[in-house]
Write a protein that holds these residues in place. Structure first.
Motif, PDB file in Angstrom:
ATOM      1  N   VAL A 124      -5.349  -3.441  11.941  1.00  0.00           N
ATOM      2  CA  VAL A 124      -3.971  -3.202  11.503  1.00  0.00           C
ATOM      3  C   VAL A 124      -3.957  -2.911  10.004  1.00  0.00           C
ATOM      4  CG1 VAL A 124      -2.871  -4.542  13.317  1.00  0.00           C
ATOM      5  CG2 VAL A 124      -3.649  -5.698  11.245  1.00  0.00           C
ATOM      6  N   PRO A 125      -3.054  -2.040   9.532  1.00  0.00           N
ATOM      7  CA  PRO A 125      -3.081  -1.596   8.132  1.00  0.00           C
ATOM      8  C   PRO A 125      -2.495  -2.590   7.150  1.00  0.00           C
ATOM      9  CG  PRO A 125      -1.245  -0.582   9.258  1.00  0.00           C
ATOM     10  CD  PRO A 125      -2.005  -1.346  10.301  1.00  0.00           C
ATOM     11  N   PHE A 126      -1.810  -3.602   7.643  1.00  0.00           N
ATOM     12  CA  PHE A 126      -1.138  -4.536   6.747  1.00  0.00           C
ATOM     13  C   PHE A 126      -1.946  -5.814   6.596  1.00  0.00           C
ATOM     14  CE2 PHE A 126       0.597  -4.550  11.038  1.00  0.00           C
ATOM     15  CZ  PHE A 126       0.335  -5.853  11.452  1.00  0.00           C
ATOM     16  N   ALA A 127      -1.739  -6.476   5.478  1.00  0.00           N
ATOM     17  CA  ALA A 127      -2.382  -7.762   5.251  1.00  0.00           C
ATOM     18  C   ALA A 127      -1.682  -8.814   6.115  1.00  0.00           C
ATOM     19  CB  ALA A 127      -2.295  -8.135   3.776  1.00  0.00           C
ATOM     20  N   ASN A 128      -2.234 -10.019   6.149  1.00  0.00           N
ATOM     21  CA  ASN A 128      -1.629 -11.070   6.959  1.00  0.00           C
ATOM     22  C   ASN A 128      -0.200 -11.326   6.499  1.00  0.00           C
ATOM     23  OD1 ASN A 128      -1.718 -13.113   8.974  1.00  0.00           O
ATOM     24  ND2 ASN A 128      -1.831 -14.626   7.340  1.00  0.00           N
ATOM     25  N   VAL A 129       0.720 -11.286   7.441  1.00  0.00           N
ATOM     26  CA  VAL A 129       2.135 -11.449   7.114  1.00  0.00           C
ATOM     27  C   VAL A 129       2.763 -12.455   8.062  1.00  0.00           C
ATOM     28  CG1 VAL A 129       2.409  -9.122   6.209  1.00  0.00           C
ATOM     29  CG2 VAL A 129       2.814  -9.558   8.631  1.00  0.00           C
ATOM     30  N   VAL A 156       6.108   0.793   2.992  1.00  0.00           N
ATOM     31  CA  VAL A 156       5.029   1.670   3.452  1.00  0.00           C
ATOM     32  C   VAL A 156       5.124   1.804   4.964  1.00  0.00           C
ATOM     33  CG1 VAL A 156       2.546   2.073   3.512  1.00  0.00           C
ATOM     34  CG2 VAL A 156       3.566   0.917   1.547  1.00  0.00           C
ATOM     35  N   ILE A 157       5.082   3.043   5.456  1.00  0.00           N
ATOM     36  CA  ILE A 157       5.227   3.313   6.888  1.00  0.00           C
ATOM     37  C   ILE A 157       3.917   3.881   7.427  1.00  0.00           C
ATOM     38  CG2 ILE A 157       6.515   4.596   8.637  1.00  0.00           C
ATOM     39  CD1 ILE A 157       8.883   4.644   6.733  1.00  0.00           C
ATOM     40  N   TRP A 158       3.432   3.272   8.520  1.00  0.00           N
ATOM     41  CA  TRP A 158       2.178   3.680   9.141  1.00  0.00           C
ATOM     42  C   TRP A 158       2.429   4.153  10.561  1.00  0.00           C
ATOM     43  CZ3 TRP A 158      -2.353   2.983   6.205  1.00  0.00           C
ATOM     44  CH2 TRP A 158      -2.198   2.203   5.056  1.00  0.00           C
ATOM     45  N   LEU A 159       1.589   5.107  11.038  1.00  0.00           N
ATOM     46  CA  LEU A 159       1.626   5.587  12.410  1.00  0.00           C
ATOM     47  C   LEU A 159       0.270   5.329  13.063  1.00  0.00           C
ATOM     48  CD1 LEU A 159       3.485   9.035  12.172  1.00  0.00           C
ATOM     49  CD2 LEU A 159       4.334   6.944  13.249  1.00  0.00           C
ATOM     50  N   PHE A 160       0.307   4.890  14.328  1.00  0.00           N
ATOM     51  CA  PHE A 160      -0.926   4.592  15.050  1.00  0.00           C
ATOM     52  C   PHE A 160      -1.321   5.773  15.928  1.00  0.00           C
ATOM     53  CE2 PHE A 160      -3.122   2.727  18.804  1.00  0.00           C
ATOM     54  CZ  PHE A 160      -4.245   2.237  18.136  1.00  0.00           C
ATOM     55  N   SER A 161      -2.577   6.173  15.835  1.00  0.00           N
ATOM     56  CA  SER A 161      -3.111   7.240  16.677  1.00  0.00           C
ATOM     57  C   SER A 161      -3.875   6.601  17.833  1.00  0.00           C
ATOM     58  CB  SER A 161      -4.040   8.156  15.865  1.00  0.00           C
ATOM     59  OG  SER A 161      -4.641   9.119  16.697  1.00  0.00           O
ATOM     60  N   SER A 162      -3.325   6.727  19.056  1.00  0.00           N
ATOM     61  CA  SER A 162      -3.953   6.081  20.208  1.00  0.00           C
ATOM     62  C   SER A 162      -5.274   6.747  20.589  1.00  0.00           C
ATOM     63  CB  SER A 162      -2.994   6.102  21.409  1.00  0.00           C
ATOM     64  OG  SER A 162      -2.627   7.439  21.730  1.00  0.00           O
ATOM     65  N   ASN A 168      -2.536   5.729  10.271  1.00  0.00           N
ATOM     66  CA  ASN A 168      -2.412   6.712   9.201  1.00  0.00           C
ATOM     67  C   ASN A 168      -1.120   6.471   8.435  1.00  0.00           C
ATOM     68  OD1 ASN A 168      -4.778   8.364   9.990  1.00  0.00           O
ATOM     69  ND2 ASN A 168      -3.550   8.795  11.797  1.00  0.00           N
ATOM     70  N   LYS A 169      -1.220   6.466   7.120  1.00  0.00           N
ATOM     71  CA  LYS A 169      -0.036   6.258   6.289  1.00  0.00           C
ATOM     72  C   LYS A 169       0.851   7.496   6.332  1.00  0.00           C
ATOM     73  CE  LYS A 169       1.457   5.176   1.573  1.00  0.00           C
ATOM     74  NZ  LYS A 169       1.014   4.865   0.188  1.00  0.00           N
ATOM     75  N   LEU A 170       2.098   7.320   6.712  1.00  0.00           N
ATOM     76  CA  LEU A 170       3.042   8.424   6.768  1.00  0.00           C
ATOM     77  C   LEU A 170       3.681   8.671   5.405  1.00  0.00           C
ATOM     78  CD1 LEU A 170       4.731  10.526   8.360  1.00  0.00           C
ATOM     79  CD2 LEU A 170       6.368   8.690   8.840  1.00  0.00           C
ATOM     80  N   CYS A 171       4.227   7.632   4.799  1.00  0.00           N
ATOM     81  CA  CYS A 171       4.906   7.784   3.516  1.00  0.00           C
ATOM     82  C   CYS A 171       5.245   6.423   2.940  1.00  0.00           C
ATOM     83  CB  CYS A 171       6.191   8.613   3.665  1.00  0.00           C
ATOM     84  SG  CYS A 171       7.446   7.808   4.691  1.00  0.00           S
ATOM     85  N   SER A 172       5.781   6.443   1.728  1.00  0.00           N
ATOM     86  CA  SER A 172       6.309   5.243   1.073  1.00  0.00           C
ATOM     87  C   SER A 172       7.768   5.496   0.720  1.00  0.00           C
ATOM     88  CB  SER A 172       5.516   4.912  -0.194  1.00  0.00           C
ATOM     89  OG  SER A 172       4.181   4.576   0.124  1.00  0.00           O
TER      90      SER A 172
END
Length: 248
Positions: A124-129, A156-162, A168-172
């Protein structure tokens, strides 16, 4: 286009060409055009055409926005490998339900509704939350799993490629600028609603999740913001494609 115009056009074109044109039309028009002829009615009511019309709408990304107030129902997940956070509703993408886990290291857990099996989405792209701290949100964006994380005044917005199982980071999103520009109180991340491309410009539609009153458009190329809709209450907007396919 009137019924008379449709009837006069039909003898000039092969029916397969007419079908291609009809696939690009909205559902409301197609329902009206069933009265043009028996052949048109048969075509519009056929399962093949209905699937083709829906595929065309999805590929064109010409979405509609529906305001609703209902939420997802919770599903019993006693056999899950990790505790599931009950703070958020599940997110449905591509035949699976997804949740954040409630454990030492936050994970994304998916349930395949066809095989009824669980799987942990790794890396997952995010740290522990801590999900109930309101700094993270998950949604279905453009038929892909999306996770947004709020970090101070930035989202920060991420998209998952199955396919290759990567994020992949989409944008901020500049939350401070958005809040000041549209007078929106942003205590939690904005909810991404739709991603589309028009006139070679990619844009992202977002909605405040804390009872906001304004929809926000973020231009991914110019990094600018706009407010296409505002009201005293916008409920809970969701995006959908009009379809001729009945669920009954």
């Amino acid at each position: 286009m009137s019924k008379q115009e449709c009837m006069s056009m039909e003898p000039l074109l092969y029916h397969d060409v007419v079908e291609c044109i009809m696939e690009m039309l909205p559902v409301k028009s197609l329902l009206r055009f069933k009265a043009v002829s028996k052949q048109w009615q048969s075509t519009i009511e056929s399962r093949y055409f209905q699937k083709s019309q829906l595929n065309h709408r999805e590929q064109s990304r010409d979405r509609d926005v529906l305001m609703v107030t209902n939420t997802w129902r919770f599903i019993t997940t006693a056999s899950a490998p990790y505790w599931i956070s009950s703070y958020y509703d599940p997110v449905y993408v591509d035949g699976k339900l997804h949740w954040f886990t409630q454990c030492k290291e936050t994970k994304v857990l998916s349930l395949d509704l066809h095989t009824e099996t669980f799987q942990v989405i790794s890396n997952v792209p995010f740290a522990n939350v801590v999900p109930y701290n309101n700094n993270i949100v998950m949604c279905n964006l453009d038929n892909r799993l999306s996770v947004s994380q709020k970090m101070m005044s930035e989202q920060v917005i991420w998209l998952f490629s199955s396919g290759n199982k990567t994020w992949n980071k989409l944008c901020s999103i500049d939350l401070e600028l958005t809040s000041l520009q549209f007078d929106i109180h942003i205590s939690i991340p904005l909810l991404p609603l739709a991603l589309w491309e028009r006139r070679k410009k990619k844009k992202l539609l977002l909605c405040p999740t804390d009872f906001g009153r304004t929809l926000v458009i973020h231009d991914l190329e110019t990094k600018s913001y706009d407010a296409p809709f505002s009201a005293e209450s916008i409920g809970y907007p969701v995006c959908y494609f009009q379809s001729l396919i009945s669920i009954l």
